[in-house]
Write a protein that holds these residues in place. Structure first.
Motif, short mmCIF file in Angstrom:
data_model
loop_
_atom_site.label_atom_id
_atom_site.label_comp_id
_atom_site.label_asym_id
_atom_site.label_seq_id
_atom_site.Cartn_x
_atom_site.Cartn_y
_atom_site.Cartn_z
N VAL A 155 0.14 -1.33 5.51
CA VAL A 155 0.17 -2.48 6.41
C VAL A 155 -1.23 -2.75 6.95
O VAL A 155 -1.69 -3.89 6.98
N LEU A 156 -1.93 -1.69 7.36
CA LEU A 156 -3.29 -1.86 7.87
C LEU A 156 -4.24 -2.40 6.81
O LEU A 156 -5.11 -3.21 7.10
N ILE A 157 -4.05 -1.95 5.57
CA ILE A 157 -4.88 -2.48 4.48
C ILE A 157 -4.63 -3.96 4.30
O ILE A 157 -5.58 -4.75 4.15
N GLU A 158 -3.38 -4.36 4.31
CA GLU A 158 -3.07 -5.79 4.13
C GLU A 158 -3.60 -6.62 5.30
O GLU A 158 -4.09 -7.73 5.09
N ILE A 159 -3.54 -6.09 6.51
CA ILE A 159 -4.11 -6.81 7.66
C ILE A 159 -5.62 -6.94 7.47
O ILE A 159 -6.19 -8.01 7.72
N GLY A 160 -6.26 -5.88 7.03
CA GLY A 160 -7.69 -5.95 6.75
C GLY A 160 -8.02 -6.96 5.67
O GLY A 160 -9.03 -7.67 5.74
N CYS A 161 -7.17 -7.08 4.68
CA CYS A 161 -7.36 -8.05 3.61
C CYS A 161 -7.16 -9.48 4.12
O CYS A 161 -7.82 -10.40 3.62
N ILE A 162 -6.28 -9.67 5.08
CA ILE A 162 -6.10 -11.00 5.66
C ILE A 162 -7.34 -11.39 6.45
O ILE A 162 -7.82 -12.52 6.37
N ILE A 163 -7.88 -10.43 7.20
CA ILE A 163 -9.06 -10.69 8.01
C ILE A 163 -10.28 -10.98 7.12
O ILE A 163 -11.03 -11.92 7.37
N ASP A 164 -10.47 -10.16 6.09
CA ASP A 164 -11.62 -10.33 5.19
C ASP A 164 -11.13 -10.24 3.75
O ASP A 164 -11.18 -9.18 3.14
N PRO A 165 -10.64 -11.35 3.19
CA PRO A 165 -10.02 -11.31 1.87
C PRO A 165 -10.96 -10.90 0.73
O PRO A 165 -10.52 -10.26 -0.21
N VAL A 166 -12.21 -11.23 0.84
CA VAL A 166 -13.13 -10.94 -0.27
C VAL A 166 -13.41 -9.44 -0.37
O VAL A 166 -13.26 -8.85 -1.44
N SER A 167 -13.80 -8.80 0.73
CA SER A 167 -14.07 -7.36 0.66
C SER A 167 -12.78 -6.56 0.63
O SER A 167 -12.76 -5.43 0.15
N GLY A 168 -11.71 -7.13 1.12
CA GLY A 168 -10.43 -6.43 1.11
C GLY A 168 -9.86 -6.22 -0.27
O GLY A 168 -9.15 -5.25 -0.53
N GLU A 169 -10.18 -7.11 -1.18
CA GLU A 169 -9.65 -7.04 -2.54
C GLU A 169 -10.03 -5.73 -3.24
O GLU A 169 -9.25 -5.17 -3.98
N GLN A 170 -11.24 -5.22 -2.96
CA GLN A 170 -11.67 -3.99 -3.61
C GLN A 170 -10.87 -2.78 -3.13
O GLN A 170 -10.72 -1.81 -3.86
N PHE A 171 -10.36 -2.83 -1.90
CA PHE A 171 -9.59 -1.71 -1.38
C PHE A 171 -8.11 -1.85 -1.65
O PHE A 171 -7.40 -0.87 -1.74
N ARG A 172 -7.63 -3.05 -1.76
CA ARG A 172 -6.19 -3.32 -1.92
C ARG A 172 -5.63 -2.67 -3.17
O ARG A 172 -4.60 -2.04 -3.16
N ASP A 173 -6.33 -2.81 -4.26
CA ASP A 173 -5.82 -2.30 -5.53
C ASP A 173 -6.63 -1.11 -6.02
O ASP A 173 -6.72 -0.86 -7.21
N ALA A 174 -7.22 -0.36 -5.08
CA ALA A 174 -7.98 0.82 -5.45
C ALA A 174 -7.05 1.87 -6.03
O ALA A 174 -5.93 2.03 -5.58
N PRO A 175 -7.53 2.58 -7.06
CA PRO A 175 -6.67 3.62 -7.64
C PRO A 175 -6.47 4.76 -6.64
O PRO A 175 -7.29 4.96 -5.74
N PRO A 176 -5.39 5.49 -6.79
CA PRO A 176 -5.13 6.61 -5.89
C PRO A 176 -6.20 7.69 -6.06
O PRO A 176 -6.83 7.77 -7.12
N PRO A 177 -6.42 8.50 -5.03
CA PRO A 177 -7.46 9.53 -5.12
C PRO A 177 -7.09 10.59 -6.15
O PRO A 177 -5.92 10.88 -6.38
N ALA A 178 -8.12 11.16 -6.77
CA ALA A 178 -7.91 12.23 -7.75
C ALA A 178 -7.50 13.49 -7.03
O ALA A 178 -7.94 13.77 -5.92
N THR A 179 -6.68 14.29 -7.68
CA THR A 179 -6.20 15.53 -7.06
C THR A 179 -6.76 16.75 -7.74
O THR A 179 -6.28 17.85 -7.52
N GLU A 180 -7.75 16.60 -8.55
CA GLU A 180 -8.29 17.76 -9.27
C GLU A 180 -9.33 18.47 -8.48
O GLU A 180 -9.94 18.04 -7.60
#
Length: 180
Positions: A155-180
């Motif tokens: 929810v916080l990510i989506e709110i951040g994307c609404i506030i700043d849609p251009v920079s938010g796009e890079q975080f919205r669909d970021a891959p999950p963190p590696a666990t290795e």
């Protein structure tokens, strides 16, 4: 927004690793128990009268901790996001996604509330091993709490994307963190 993601990246990796190992250990234990149960049918050395209780405990934990692991990594199945692509305005697209995440957050809050109540009210024990039934149900509120935290994060990510849609796009669909 970068600070928010940086703070969560290590937490994501640790939670994912813990949940993955819990699922691996539970699945290995389930495999061993099922194998032992089959072998005991052919070579009855001792009784597995407690078998059903332990299998029930493992299955419940495997389902709920596995669901939490998938929720954290956004690896759960879905019908796909075929509506977002049809919304031309970037901010409106994120508003739509925010509603989806809020619905998920609401569901997780309800799930946490009722699974916690069920666990708290369970005062009986299992037949063979005399394990408290609350132990069988504990995986539900724990997994629900993890999923609630990640729903709130989304929810916080989506709110951040609404506030700043251009920079938010890079975080919205970021891959999950590696666990290795």
């Amino acid at each position: 927004m970068k600070a928010f993601h940086a703070a969560f990246d290590k937490f994501d990796a640790v939670i994912t690793l813990i949940l993955e190992w819990i699922c691996i250990v539970l699945f290995a234990g389930l495999t061993l128990l099922l194998t032992a149960n089959i072998l005991m049918r052919f070579v009855p050395l001792f009784s597995l009268h407690w078998f059903d209780e332990i299998v029930e405990l493992i299955f419940a934990a495997l389902v709920f901790y596995g669901a939490a692991a998938l929720w954290v990594t956004r690896g759960h199945f879905s019908v796909g996001d075929w509506i977002s692509g049809r919304i031309p305005n970037l901010r409106l697209r994120y508003v739509y996604r925010l509603f989806i995440e809020l619905a998920s957050l609401f569901f997780m809050a309800v799930f946490l509330k009722y699974s916690w109540e069920l666990t708290q009210r369970a005062d009986d024990v299992t037949n063979a091993l005399q394990l408290p039934k609350a132990a069988l149900y504990a995986c539900m509120p724990i997994a629900a709490a993890i999923m609630l935290i990640y729903s709130l994060k989304n929810v916080l990510i989506e709110i951040g994307c609404i506030i700043d849609p251009v920079s938010g796009e890079q975080f919205r669909d970021a891959p999950p963190p590696a666990t290795e």
